[in-house]
Design a protein around this motif. Structure first.
Motif: not given
Length: 404
Positions: A224, A289, A300-301, A303-304
């Motif tokens: 990221a 995250a 932005r992320d 999955q994170g």
């Protein structure tokens, strides 16, 4: 054949070897046809390579795309000059290593011409591989400005190639400052513009390679943060007037050279620790995250964010007495209504992730405070634009648990 560049590069190589005490060039990759490169089309004019050979970044090497650019630069008939080629070494005080050198061969047959072309290209690749920092820290903006001036000195068009991790450590773009790595690219551009720090890239094609690729002791950037850094550089290069910008995903790996001047480490954000049993609020900062695309409520992320929030969803589902309050905050930009709306939408986006992970929606409360919250840091500079670091700090979602 004119041997000006090979003789110059041979001298450069010898000097660098004495200064760096060794270190060989990597085997160059196969050349790539410039016409096949994604993004920007091939361009006529000079070529300037701005190359970082400093600590905390992999030892320099030519990407396949740039091998192709060199092949195109020497693809001129015998007796005719190729475009000028310059090499800029990036460190805390960038300097021109080779300025405006051209390929020209007086070979009398095709085989000799091919050999001259191959030798010239090999000399350039070797000089790049042996580029070595002489001054502490990294000033990418100054290196780009010097490369652009080398091209502009020969005409209005041409190409600047940046081969560097992009983690500048010299003001006004010093990524060691907390929050800058997570800053909105538009904020960084406005800040640099206000400080007259953008290089003049007007009319030039700019290609970036190795952005975000580091070497020990600099910790590697999470995916990221790599994406964020590339987006930031794309915005800066575009705002500097470049006619076309591409940031390549070419992976630049390996260790840094030895005995190099020091470069400060860019701190990476630590994952937030969410203590659900204490009732203490946890700030999910924009560099975590749970960070959002600039000006939007899109993570932005994803999955994170899901990985970080899974324990929260599990905790909520485990007891009907448990609740969480999600409070969005923003930088002080635009009017209050817009700030309140964006902060609320971001809190609701985090709530949606929790619900998708199995948390009961009726035990999640959301609110938005905009830029009016305890802990706000003044983020408006005297010149008008947002200050990137405090603005990044002010963008968050605060998670407050309740219940045993």
């Amino acid at each position: 054949m004119s041997r000006t560049l090979p003789r110059l590069l041979s001298l450069l190589v010898a000097m660098v070897l004495l200064a760096a005490c060794g270190g060989g060039a990597a085997e160059p990759p196969a050349a790539t046809d410039p016409a096949a490169m994604p993004g920007c089309p091939p361009t006529s004019g000079a070529l300037a390579l701005a190359v970082g050979g400093h600590a905390n970044g992999p030892a320099p090497a030519l990407p396949p795309d740039v091998e192709g650019m060199l092949a195109a630069a020497v693809a001129v008939p015998a007796g005719q000059p190729g475009p000028p080629i310059s090499l800029i070494e990036i460190d805390g005080r960038p300097m021109a290593v080779v300025s405006g050198q051209v390929f020209r061969s007086d070979a009398g047959n095709d085989d000799a011409l091919a050999a001259d072309r191959a030798q010239f290209s090999a000399d350039v690749a070797d000089a790049v591989a042996r580029t070595t920092a002489t001054t502490a820290e990294v000033d990418d903006l100054a290196g780009l400005d010097m490369a652009a001036r080398a091209v502009h000195a020969t005409g209005p068009t041409g190409t600047v190639v940046l081969i560097d991790p992009g983690l500048s450590t010299v003001a006004p773009l010093d990524f060691r400052r907390p929050g800058l790595l997570a800053a909105d690219p538009a904020d960084v551009v406005a800040f640099l513009h206000a400080h007259h720090a953008l290089p003049d890239l007007h009319g030039l094609v700019v290609r970036g390679y190795g952005i975000g690729d580091t070497a020990p002791p600099q910790p590697p950037l999470p995916l990221a943060q790599q994406a964020q850094l590339r987006a930031l550089w794309s915005a800066v290069l575009t705002a500097s007037g470049a006619a076309c910008v591409t940031i390549s995903s070419w992976p630049h790996n390996g260790a840094a050279g030895s005995g190099l001047p020091p470069v400060g480490l860019v701190p990476l954000p630590s994952p937030p620790v969410i203590d659900l049993g204490s009732g203490v609020p946890t700030v999910l900062a924009d560099d975590s995250a749970v960070g959002f695309l600039p000006g939007r409520d899109v993570l932005r992320d994803p999955q994170g964010a899901a990985d970080l929030l899974t324990p929260v969803a599990t905790w909520l589902a485990g007891d009907p007495a448990r609740t969480v309050t999600l409070t969005g905050t923003t930088a002080r930009w635009g009017d209050d209504a817009g700030q309140l709306d964006l902060s609320l939408r971001r809190a609701r986006a985090v709530a949606s992730v929790l619900v998708s992970l199995g948390a009961p929606a009726d035990r999640i409360h959301t609110t938005g405070l905009g830029s009016h919250f305890p802990g706000y840091r003044p983020d408006n500079g005297p010149a008008g634009p947002l200050l990137p670091e405090p603005a990044a700090h002010n963008r968050s979602v605060i998670l407050t648990p309740s219940g045993s």
